[in-house]
Design a protein around this motif. Structure first.
Motif, PDB file in Angstrom:
ATOM      1  N   LYS A   3       0.858  -1.188   0.000  1.00 44.90           N
ATOM      2  CA  LYS A   3       0.000   0.000   0.000  1.00 44.90           C
ATOM      3  C   LYS A   3       0.889   1.230   0.000  1.00 44.90           C
ATOM      4  CE  LYS A   3      -3.778  -2.127   2.653  1.00 44.90           C
ATOM      5  NZ  LYS A   3      -4.566  -2.063   3.896  1.00 44.90           N
ATOM      6  N   TYR A   4       0.649   2.096  -0.986  1.00 46.39           N
ATOM      7  CA  TYR A   4       1.437   3.306  -1.107  1.00 46.39           C
ATOM      8  C   TYR A   4       0.498   4.510  -1.234  1.00 46.39           C
ATOM      9  CZ  TYR A   4       5.128  -0.047  -2.237  1.00 46.39           C
ATOM     10  OH  TYR A   4       6.005  -1.103  -2.194  1.00 46.39           O
ATOM     11  N   PHE A   5       1.066   5.688  -0.908  1.00 46.20           N
ATOM     12  CA  PHE A   5       0.304   6.935  -1.006  1.00 46.20           C
ATOM     13  C   PHE A   5       1.208   7.993  -1.620  1.00 46.20           C
ATOM     14  CE2 PHE A   5      -1.267   4.388   2.444  1.00 46.20           C
ATOM     15  CZ  PHE A   5      -2.626   4.328   2.169  1.00 46.20           C
ATOM     16  N   MET A   6       0.644   8.787  -2.533  1.00 47.55           N
ATOM     17  CA  MET A   6       1.428   9.836  -3.184  1.00 47.55           C
ATOM     18  C   MET A   6       1.037  11.198  -2.640  1.00 47.55           C
ATOM     19  SD  MET A   6       1.948  10.872  -7.211  1.00 47.55           S
ATOM     20  CE  MET A   6       3.323   9.732  -7.463  1.00 47.55           C
ATOM     21  N   GLY A   7       2.062  12.000  -2.374  1.00 46.32           N
ATOM     22  CA  GLY A   7       1.860  13.392  -2.021  1.00 46.32           C
ATOM     23  C   GLY A   7       2.432  14.290  -3.100  1.00 46.32           C
ATOM     24  N   ILE A   8       1.702  15.346  -3.458  1.00 43.40           N
ATOM     25  CA  ILE A   8       2.143  16.321  -4.467  1.00 43.40           C
ATOM     26  C   ILE A   8       2.195  17.681  -3.787  1.00 43.40           C
ATOM     27  CG2 ILE A   8       1.605  17.441  -6.655  1.00 43.40           C
ATOM     28  CD1 ILE A   8       0.005  14.855  -7.353  1.00 43.40           C
ATOM     29  N   LYS A  16       6.953  19.087  -6.263  1.00 43.86           N
ATOM     30  CA  LYS A  16       7.469  17.773  -5.875  1.00 43.86           C
ATOM     31  C   LYS A  16       6.347  16.747  -5.876  1.00 43.86           C
ATOM     32  CE  LYS A  16      10.914  19.875  -2.841  1.00 43.86           C
ATOM     33  NZ  LYS A  16      11.384  20.032  -1.445  1.00 43.86           N
ATOM     34  N   ALA A  17       6.715  15.525  -6.204  1.00 43.21           N
ATOM     35  CA  ALA A  17       5.822  14.380  -6.050  1.00 43.21           C
ATOM     36  C   ALA A  17       6.612  13.305  -5.320  1.00 43.21           C
ATOM     37  CB  ALA A  17       5.339  13.871  -7.400  1.00 43.21           C
ATOM     38  N   ALA A  18       5.997  12.706  -4.316  1.00 47.92           N
ATOM     39  CA  ALA A  18       6.696  11.692  -3.533  1.00 47.92           C
ATOM     40  C   ALA A  18       5.768  10.524  -3.257  1.00 47.92           C
ATOM     41  CB  ALA A  18       7.213  12.280  -2.213  1.00 47.92           C
ATOM     42  N   VAL A  19       6.360   9.334  -3.185  1.00 54.63           N
ATOM     43  CA  VAL A  19       5.628   8.112  -2.865  1.00 54.63           C
ATOM     44  C   VAL A  19       6.088   7.628  -1.493  1.00 54.63           C
ATOM     45  CG1 VAL A  19       5.164   5.724  -3.548  1.00 54.63           C
ATOM     46  CG2 VAL A  19       5.451   7.497  -5.306  1.00 54.63           C
ATOM     47  N   PHE A  20       5.131   7.358  -0.622  1.00 51.60           N
ATOM     48  CA  PHE A  20       5.402   6.835   0.714  1.00 51.60           C
ATOM     49  C   PHE A  20       4.664   5.517   0.896  1.00 51.60           C
ATOM     50  CE2 PHE A  20       5.785  11.408   0.956  1.00 51.60           C
ATOM     51  CZ  PHE A  20       6.918  11.614   1.715  1.00 51.60           C
ATOM     52  N   ASP A  21       5.247   4.631   1.698  1.00 46.77           N
ATOM     53  CA  ASP A  21       4.484   3.441   2.057  1.00 46.77           C
ATOM     54  C   ASP A  21       3.599   3.757   3.257  1.00 46.77           C
ATOM     55  OD1 ASP A  21       5.994   3.216   4.409  1.00 46.77           O
ATOM     56  OD2 ASP A  21       7.271   1.602   3.643  1.00 46.77           O
ATOM     57  N   HIS A  22       2.807   2.780   3.708  1.00 46.77           N
ATOM     58  CA  HIS A  22       1.821   3.055   4.753  1.00 46.77           C
ATOM     59  C   HIS A  22       2.461   3.269   6.123  1.00 46.77           C
ATOM     60  CE1 HIS A  22       2.512  -1.222   5.294  1.00 46.77           C
ATOM     61  NE2 HIS A  22       1.883  -1.175   6.456  1.00 46.77           N
ATOM     62  N   LYS A  23       3.787   3.088   6.230  1.00 44.65           N
ATOM     63  CA  LYS A  23       4.503   3.366   7.472  1.00 44.65           C
ATOM     64  C   LYS A  23       5.246   4.707   7.417  1.00 44.65           C
ATOM     65  CE  LYS A  23       3.457  -0.358   9.790  1.00 44.65           C
ATOM     66  NZ  LYS A  23       2.642  -0.285  11.021  1.00 44.65           N
ATOM     67  N   GLY A  24       5.035   5.465   6.352  1.00 43.93           N
ATOM     68  CA  GLY A  24       5.663   6.773   6.234  1.00 43.93           C
ATOM     69  C   GLY A  24       7.066   6.758   5.682  1.00 43.93           C
ATOM     70  N   ASN A  25       7.540   5.616   5.208  1.00 39.57           N
ATOM     71  CA  ASN A  25       8.863   5.542   4.605  1.00 39.57           C
ATOM     72  C   ASN A  25       8.837   6.131   3.201  1.00 39.57           C
ATOM     73  OD1 ASN A  25      10.222   4.009   6.755  1.00 39.57           O
ATOM     74  ND2 ASN A  25       8.810   2.362   6.165  1.00 39.57           N
ATOM     75  N   GLU A  26       9.772   7.011   2.922  1.00 39.74           N
ATOM     76  CA  GLU A  26       9.844   7.617   1.595  1.00 39.74           C
ATOM     77  C   GLU A  26      10.391   6.602   0.602  1.00 39.74           C
ATOM     78  OE1 GLU A  26      12.860  10.646  -0.275  1.00 39.74           O
ATOM     79  OE2 GLU A  26      11.570  11.692   1.160  1.00 39.74           O
ATOM     80  N   ASP A  72      -0.999   0.117  -6.903  1.00 39.95           N
ATOM     81  CA  ASP A  72      -0.787  -0.030  -5.460  1.00 39.95           C
ATOM     82  C   ASP A  72      -0.809   1.306  -4.728  1.00 39.95           C
ATOM     83  OD1 ASP A  72      -0.641  -2.788  -5.565  1.00 39.95           O
ATOM     84  OD2 ASP A  72       1.542  -2.813  -5.857  1.00 39.95           O
ATOM     85  N   ILE A  73      -0.885   2.415  -5.481  1.00 43.92           N
ATOM     86  CA  ILE A  73      -1.075   3.727  -4.840  1.00 43.92           C
ATOM     87  C   ILE A  73      -2.557   3.872  -4.532  1.00 43.92           C
ATOM     88  CG2 ILE A  73      -0.965   6.232  -5.165  1.00 43.92           C
ATOM     89  CD1 ILE A  73       1.546   5.813  -6.805  1.00 43.92           C
ATOM     90  N   LYS A  74      -2.879   3.898  -3.239  1.00 45.94           N
ATOM     91  CA  LYS A  74      -4.271   3.832  -2.812  1.00 45.94           C
ATOM     92  C   LYS A  74      -4.960   5.187  -2.752  1.00 45.94           C
ATOM     93  CE  LYS A  74      -3.865  -0.512  -2.626  1.00 45.94           C
ATOM     94  NZ  LYS A  74      -4.406  -1.268  -3.769  1.00 45.94           N
ATOM     95  N   ALA A  75      -4.164   6.260  -2.737  1.00 51.86           N
ATOM     96  CA  ALA A  75      -4.758   7.604  -2.750  1.00 51.86           C
ATOM     97  C   ALA A  75      -3.667   8.626  -3.028  1.00 51.86           C
ATOM     98  CB  ALA A  75      -5.447   7.918  -1.424  1.00 51.86           C
ATOM     99  N   VAL A  76      -4.078   9.760  -3.554  1.00 46.80           N
ATOM    100  CA  VAL A  76      -3.196  10.884  -3.827  1.00 46.80           C
ATOM    101  C   VAL A  76      -3.695  12.078  -3.028  1.00 46.80           C
ATOM    102  CG1 VAL A  76      -2.357  12.497  -5.599  1.00 46.80           C
ATOM    103  CG2 VAL A  76      -2.673  10.070  -6.157  1.00 46.80           C
ATOM    104  N   ALA A 451      -8.327   7.045   2.567  1.00 43.65           N
ATOM    105  CA  ALA A 451      -8.486   5.680   2.038  1.00 43.65           C
ATOM    106  C   ALA A 451      -8.857   4.671   3.123  1.00 43.65           C
ATOM    107  CB  ALA A 451      -7.194   5.242   1.355  1.00 43.65           C
ATOM    108  N   GLY A 452      -8.889   5.126   4.385  1.00 39.07           N
ATOM    109  CA  GLY A 452      -9.276   4.229   5.474  1.00 39.07           C
ATOM    110  C   GLY A 452      -8.124   3.432   6.057  1.00 39.07           C
ATOM    111  N   GLU A 453      -6.892   3.742   5.656  1.00 38.61           N
ATOM    112  CA  GLU A 453      -5.727   3.041   6.216  1.00 38.61           C
ATOM    113  C   GLU A 453      -5.564   3.392   7.701  1.00 38.61           C
ATOM    114  OE1 GLU A 453      -2.383   0.562   6.308  1.00 38.61           O
ATOM    115  OE2 GLU A 453      -3.951   0.765   4.774  1.00 38.61           O
ATOM    116  N   TYR A 454      -5.899   4.649   8.045  1.00 36.69           N
ATOM    117  CA  TYR A 454      -5.866   5.095   9.433  1.00 36.69           C
ATOM    118  C   TYR A 454      -7.174   5.811   9.756  1.00 36.69           C
ATOM    119  CZ  TYR A 454      -0.866   4.116   9.233  1.00 36.69           C
ATOM    120  OH  TYR A 454       0.343   3.491   9.088  1.00 36.69           O
TER     121      TYR A 454
END
Length: 498
Positions: A3-8, A16-26, A72-76, A451-454
């Protein structure tokens, strides 16, 4: 299943655009420069379609670096600089260049409204003192100078709301961003026709998009955008948030006793409170992304962005040498500054190249002699930016108790030398968050909640936010810096008369 999440993040100088996993790892980050246009003094604009192209490029590059399945990116989530304005036309194109948050064309309108009592009436609803780079003042400038632009305007956007619109085709206004525009009633948390009428902008009320929370779903990645960026069609896009909220939530500022400092183009100094402060000072209230909280903010465009200008202006030769040596020019600057003890340098720098938090308007070096070297000039820049932040922090501490530590983020955290100067000036330990890309992490956290992950931001922060260390102040140096800071303030008082 991954599960990944993108921040723009569309900031003052970079997208910038970055992809993080559900534990906040870049997992990956990509950035593209987004230059501003200066058609005349105090005007700062941006080509909206070039910004969109830069955003798409950043997304593509981040996905390529991440080497993951886009499905696998569950939300932006999107964030961006607050204030300024992005107008979208009835003809399906930008109605004008975007106006950046460092633009000051609205100054005459703020001054006129202050004199005729409009601002005093407005802040009963806005809970803030309007400033010249807010949409309310910029719209007034368009009304007087380019009314044809407003006649063609369909939507009034903030930076990240424009980008989200381009991603999804759906127009929304997210609460935290629009609460800092002086277009919104912060008591009712709604747009207000009466408020718009005070500024003679009532004809534009229907151009304000429907309001959403930061974690609300605001549409899905379109087929066209999927083809252009590599994102999966149908990926959910949440409301996102004002960049000062995104950075704060990515620092886990979720309790009232905390105070945080963000060092970018803008000097952001803030804490959260369930009670707004009286809007009689320069301190601003806005709505925070945690329900029932206000964000209490002292800010000005007087922070780390000044260093970039000074480096570009003074160090052409050194930049080329550093590049050839595979070394950062900012590492070179750190080495210069570290060689100069604070008590031996008497040059002052006023960090007002992009704006001010003083009655004096211009950037300046003061106290120069032919014995000064570049190290002393750059030490003055480091100290001047810290002093400017200190003027904001002092105002906030008049409203609340001093915290045990301050959380800090932004450009200054890339320099151990500058971080130590900040700690020594402020005289309070600094907690440094390990993630460098706080804006993108904050809106990725919004995506994770959406996305309901948290369940909420506090739950997300427990997994996704980590500190990298604490910078303790040197109280002997603090005394020296306080003497220099008092001189800095005396100089500003004297220059005010010029």
């Amino acid at each position: 299943m991954a599960k990944y999440f993108m921040g723009i993040d569309n900031g003052g100088t970079m997208t910038k655009a970055a992809v993080f996993d559900h534990k906040g790892n870049e997992v990956a980050v990509a950035s593209v420069e987004t230059p501003t246009i200066s058609p005349q003094e105090n005007f700062q604009e941006r080509d909206m379609m070039l910004l969109w192209e830069a955003t798409k490029t950043a997304i593509r590059n981040a996905l390529k670096k991440a080497a993951i399945d886009p499905a696998d990116i569950k939300a932006v989530g999107c964030t961006g600089h607050g204030k300024g304005i992005y107008l979208w036309g009835q003809d399906g194109k930008p109605a004008y260049h975007a106006i950046a948050s460092t633009d000051h064309r609205g100054t005459p309108f703020i001054e006129a409204w202050r004199k005729d009592g409009t601002l005093q009436k407005a802040k009963e609803k806005t809970l803030q003192n309007a400033i010249d780079c807010q949409p309310v003042a910029i719209l007034a400038w368009f009304r007087e100078n380019k009314p044809e632009v407003l006649r063609n305007t369909k939507w009034i956007f903030e930076a990240k709301d424009y980008i989200r619109f381009m991603l999804t085709g759906e127009a929304y206004a997210e609460m935290t961003d629009y609460s800092g525009t002086s277009l919104m009633n912060l008591k009712t948390k709604c747009f207000d026709r009466e408020l718009m009428s005070l500024f003679h902008l009532e004809d534009l009320f229907d151009c304000l998009p429907p309001l959403k929370n930061s974690y609300d779903n605001c549409g899905y990645i379109t087929a066209e955008v999927a083809e252009q960026t590599g994102l999966a069609e149908g990926t959910p896009v949440c409301g996102g948030m004002f960049d000062i909220d995104a950075c704060a939530i990515a620092m886990d500022v979720s309790r009232e006793e905390q105070l945080c400092v963000i060092t970018g183009t803008w000097s952001i100094n803030e804490y959260i409170s369930k009670t707004p402060i009286s809007p009689e000072s320069t301190t601003l209230n806005s709505l925070f992304c945690l329900p029932d909280y206000y964000l209490i903010e002292e800010s000005s465009p007087t922070s780390a962005g000044n260093l970039e200008w000074v480096v570009d202006t003074l160090l052409d030769k050194e930049k080329a040498e550093a590049k050839a040596a595979g070394k950062s020019i900012y590492q070179y600057v750190d080495e210069l500054v570290a060689q100069i003890p604070p008590e031996s340098s008497h040059v002052l720098f006023l960090p007002f190249l992009y704006g001010t938090n003083s009655d004096y308007q211009s950037g300046a070096f003061l106290g120069l002699s032919n014995s000064n070297n570049k190290g002393e000039l750059f030490r003055a820049v480091f100290e001047g930016v810290a002093f400017s932040h200190m003027t904001h922090i002092e105002k906030l501490l008049q409203l609340r108790e001093q915290p045990k530590a301050i959380r800090i983020a932004g450009g200054v955290t890339n320099s151990k030398v500058w971080l130590q100067i900040f700690a020594d000036v402020i005289g309070i330990p600094l907690e440094v968050v390990s993630t460098k890309e706080l804006g993108t992490l904050g809106c990725a956290m919004a995506g994770a909640v959406s996305a309901g992950e948290y369940a909420d931001y506090s739950a997300a922060a427990k997994d996704m936010v980590r500190l990298s260390g604490i910078i303790e102040p040197d109280y002997t140096l603090h005394k020296i810096y306080m003497e220099k800071y008092e001189q800095y303030k005396r100089v500003l008082t004297a220059l005010k008369e010029i």
